[in-house]
Design an enzyme around this catalytic site. Structure first.
Site, PDB file in Angstrom:
ATOM      1  N   ASP A  88      -1.550  10.911  -1.321  1.00 56.61           N
ATOM      2  CA  ASP A  88      -0.199  10.729  -0.787  1.00 56.61           C
ATOM      3  C   ASP A  88       0.825  10.478  -1.882  1.00 56.61           C
ATOM      4  OD1 ASP A  88      -1.292   8.281  -1.431  1.00 56.61           O
ATOM      5  OD2 ASP A  88      -1.453   7.606   0.633  1.00 56.61           O
ATOM      6  N   ASN A 136      -4.034  -2.560   8.217  1.00 56.37           N
ATOM      7  CA  ASN A 136      -3.967  -2.071   9.606  1.00 56.37           C
ATOM      8  C   ASN A 136      -4.883  -0.878   9.853  1.00 56.37           C
ATOM      9  OD1 ASN A 136      -2.659  -0.025   8.255  1.00 56.37           O
ATOM     10  ND2 ASN A 136      -0.755  -0.117   9.420  1.00 56.37           N
ATOM     11  N   GLU A 141      -1.136   6.391   9.558  1.00 56.32           N
ATOM     12  CA  GLU A 141      -0.900   5.092  10.171  1.00 56.32           C
ATOM     13  C   GLU A 141      -1.536   5.025  11.567  1.00 56.32           C
ATOM     14  OE1 GLU A 141       0.160   2.683   8.523  1.00 56.32           O
ATOM     15  OE2 GLU A 141       2.053   3.029   7.480  1.00 56.32           O
TER      16      GLU A 141
HETATM   17  C1  F6R Z   1      -2.604   5.043  -1.340  1.00 49.94           C
HETATM   18  C2  F6R Z   1      -3.421   5.055  -0.129  1.00 49.94           C
HETATM   19  C3  F6R Z   1      -3.438   3.883   0.767  1.00 49.94           C
HETATM   20  C4  F6R Z   1      -4.096   2.668   0.111  1.00 49.94           C
HETATM   21  C5  F6R Z   1      -4.092   1.482   1.063  1.00 49.94           C
HETATM   22  C6  F6R Z   1      -4.717   0.256   0.437  1.00 49.94           C
HETATM   23  O1  F6R Z   1      -2.770   6.252  -2.041  1.00 49.94           O
HETATM   24  O2  F6R Z   1      -4.052   6.022   0.138  1.00 49.94           O
HETATM   25  O3  F6R Z   1      -4.122   4.203   1.940  1.00 49.94           O
HETATM   26  O4  F6R Z   1      -5.416   2.991  -0.225  1.00 49.94           O
HETATM   27  O5  F6R Z   1      -2.770   1.184   1.414  1.00 49.94           O
HETATM   28  O6  F6R Z   1      -3.914  -0.184  -0.603  1.00 49.94           O
HETATM   29  P1  F6R Z   1      -4.361  -1.394  -1.536  1.00 49.94           P
HETATM   30  O7  F6R Z   1      -5.519  -0.924  -2.329  1.00 49.94           O
HETATM   31  O8  F6R Z   1      -3.151  -1.666  -2.403  1.00 49.94           O
HETATM   32  O9  F6R Z   1      -4.709  -2.524  -0.643  1.00 49.94           O
END
Ligand code: F6R
Length: 255
Positions: A67, A135, A142
């Site tokens: 992303d 979440n 999402e």
């Molecule tokens: C970012 C992504 C997100 C993160 C998720 C966890 O490229 O794919 O899904 O993996 O938000 O983020 P952290 O590791 O910061 O808790």
């Protein structure tokens, strides 16, 4: 689905890096799916170290990042391309043309179409690294995501905006939209490696303590994939009620 319980977060990151390095060593032309965020940031230094000390070769590796925030330029340190350059790409011998990240600037529809086309041309991904949101989001899919979704522009949930505010000066600065691979793209990867530590217990509990697949918690879609390895640390395993799994397995060999 396999679960590996690491002693602590650094151990989890190292095991994840080892799994990625094993993939690249076995197939030097691997197509890797990469992630950003705090978890991924913990993993990449071990990959850089292996490149330096063991000469692991990335010259034929191709990567797709899950992303990118929409509205952040490459110069913005919080854009995912900027983070990936600092954490990984500037330190290993990858060819720039083999790095694929959706553009965060310009027309979103065009960026989506370009990224979609590249993924179709060079995919499927051999090994997809994933973190998970509190979440249950995967990439930026999402809650209430669609199972077969392709690359798309996603409106970020309030939970994600609040959570990711820790990387910005304040919550207002967090972009409201991002371009993300869809769940359908992620599930097409040959192997999936999910890494989680800290406060992800709700998502991890939903992954292991029942067989529910629910769009409200996108990580549960991974139950439909035949080759998923989940690496969590002991503290998270306890919080998620996985006491029985606390027995470190060296399953990464299999990847
Ligand atoms: C970012 C992504 C997100 C993160 C998720 C966890 O490229 O794919 O899904 O993996 O938000 O983020 P952290 O590791 O910061 O808790």
């Amino acid at each position: 689905m396999r679960v590996v319980v690491a002693q602590d977060a650094p151990d989890a990151y190292k095991l994840a890096a080892d799994a990625i390095l094993t993939q690249v060593t076995k197939n030097p032309s691997s197509c890797l799916g990469l992630a950003t965020g705090g978890t991924a940031e913990g993993i990449y230094p071990y990959i850089v170290q292996a490149h330096r000390e063991k000469s692991v070769d990335f010259s034929n590796v191709r990567t797709f990042n899950l992303d990118e925030y929409h509205g952040l330029s490459q110069g913005n340190p919080q854009s995912y391309i900027n983070s990936m350059n600092r954490w990984l790409f500037d330190h290993i011998n990858m060819k720039r043309e083999n790095i694929h990240i959706a553009s965060g600037v310009g027309n979103a529809e065009e960026s989506v179409e370009k990224f979609k086309k590249e993924l179709k041309e060079f995919g499927p991904i051999d090994l997809q690294l994933l973190g998970v949101g509190k979440n249950g989001h995967i990439g930026f899919n999402e809650p209430n995501s669609f199972l077969n979704a392709e690359v798309h522009l996603q409106t970020l949930s309030n939970d994600t905006i609040k959570n990711n505010a820790r990387f910005f000066k304040n919550e207002q600065e967090v972009p409201r939209t991002a371009i993300t691979m869809g769940m359908g793209d992620i599930l097409k990867a040959r192997k999936i490696l999910l890494v989680a530590t800290e406060n992800k217990q709700n998502a991890i509990r939903m992954l292991f303590t029942n067989d529910h697949v629910c769009p409200e918690i996108p990580v549960t879609f991974l139950k439909l994939h035949p080759d998923v390895t989940v690496i969590i640390d002991k503290a998270l395993a306890i919080k998620a009620g996985l006491q029985n799994e606390i027995e470190k397995n060296i399953l990464c060999e299999e990847l």
